[in-house]
Motif scaffolding. Structure first.
Motif, mmCIF file in Angstrom:
data_model
loop_
_atom_site.group_PDB
_atom_site.id
_atom_site.type_symbol
_atom_site.label_atom_id
_atom_site.label_comp_id
_atom_site.label_asym_id
_atom_site.label_seq_id
_atom_site.Cartn_x
_atom_site.Cartn_y
_atom_site.Cartn_z
ATOM 1 N N ARG A 47 0.888 -1.479 -0.181
ATOM 2 C CA ARG A 47 0.010 0.442 -0.319
ATOM 3 C C ARG A 47 1.137 1.310 0.036
ATOM 4 N NH1 ARG A 47 -4.584 -2.274 -0.601
ATOM 5 N NH2 ARG A 47 -5.883 -2.916 0.031
ATOM 6 N N ARG A 48 0.165 2.282 -0.813
ATOM 7 C CA ARG A 48 0.713 3.548 -0.077
ATOM 8 C C ARG A 48 0.456 4.401 1.207
ATOM 9 N NH1 ARG A 48 0.995 6.228 -6.698
ATOM 10 N NH2 ARG A 48 2.062 4.161 -7.096
ATOM 11 N N ASP A 81 8.092 3.748 -6.816
ATOM 12 C CA ASP A 81 7.657 3.154 -6.823
ATOM 13 C C ASP A 81 8.466 3.510 -8.508
ATOM 14 O OD1 ASP A 81 6.040 3.329 -10.024
ATOM 15 O OD2 ASP A 81 4.366 3.554 -8.516
ATOM 16 N N GLN A 89 4.999 1.905 -2.610
ATOM 17 C CA GLN A 89 4.634 1.083 -1.685
ATOM 18 C C GLN A 89 5.336 0.460 -0.649
ATOM 19 O OE1 GLN A 89 2.249 -0.779 -3.279
ATOM 20 N NE2 GLN A 89 2.197 0.808 -5.070
ATOM 21 N N ARG A 91 5.537 -2.580 2.128
ATOM 22 C CA ARG A 91 4.703 -3.996 2.726
ATOM 23 C C ARG A 91 5.410 -4.921 3.616
ATOM 24 N NH1 ARG A 91 7.997 -4.528 -2.096
ATOM 25 N NH2 ARG A 91 6.064 -3.866 -3.899
#
Lengths: 135, 135
Positions: A47-48, A81, A89, A91
């Motif tokens: 997710r950003r 990105d 991102q 994670r």
DNA sequence: GACATGTACTTGACTCATCAAATATCATCC
DNA sequence: GGATGATATTTGATGAGTCAAGTACATGTC
């Protein structure tokens, strides 16, 4: 003299204070747990930070600061990105997944203990009612 | 994969974040409102800081710090206990009562708005369920 | 009636999150 | 192919709260 609505929100604040004090496991606060659970639901893509902010109701800057210790501990990782140099991102790392799984066991126990006076039905009912707050 | 109990507590955290963001009136945060409501219920006698701490689930030191701006603004006042020089009573000033009454009007509106998807019965039910958390 | 222990706060150092401003990048329009 | 404005994120200053230690007073004990 406060209205019913306010009284209910006071009970909510009280319950929240109780919960955050009680749930803290493996050096993870309840707020961190919340963040990590969102990230686990987002695996493997991630997710950003901005999306995280929306999902856990922090400001973007709050997310930046919350991620800092988690990155340092190797629980989450960041990938810039390639198509948008402003963005990244976030994670869970493999270690992060493991840690989260480990943490969820005692966390679940404490959560059950906090809710021990409610039946399963009441617990689900409570969840449904809470989810109606604010929208 | 989180348990039902944890999911419910996540909903609680989400709701709490929504509420604290929404309720803030006359320069009073939701936390301050909570403190002042306890003090109003304690009129005219007042409450010791230690009692306040227990009632709003702050640490004593959190109470000291929360009272500081409220005293400065003349919303609460402190009277040293003549029989026990360590202790004091905190109570609302007249101005504090007025301010609180004024604040409760918009606060009540916002609270109702947050709970607008719930019937009165559901609101009371939610309150009852929340009050079972932690004891 | 002095000493040990307990209670009622307060303070210092620190964490967590906010807001407003800064930084860097992207997207559009001419 | 710049200028203009939106988007993604970080940073500086600050508010709110914690914990551990400190201060000041009270209490019970011998």
């Amino acid at each position: 003299m406060p209205t019913d609505a306010i009284e209910t929100l006071l009970a909510l604040a009280q319950a929240h204070a109780t919960v955050t004090r009680a749930i803290e496991v493996q050096g993870l606060s309840f707020a961190e747990l919340r963040l990590l659970l969102v990230l686990r639901a987002a695996q493997p893509h991630g997710r950003r930070p901005t999306e995280l902010a929306r999902e856990v109701l922090l400001t973007p800057s709050g997310v930046t600061r919350a991620l800092l210790p988690l990155e340092k501990r190797g629980i989450v990782e960041r990938e810039r990105d390639p198509d948008d140099a402003r963005a990244s991102q976030i994670r869970l790392t493999t270690a992060g997944v493991t840690l989260l799984d480990d943490a969820l066991i005692p966390a679940g126990e404490r959560a059950s203990k906090l809710l021990r006076r409610l039946s399963l039905g009441q617990t689900k009912q409570l969840q449904r009612l809470l989810e109606e707050i604010g929208r």
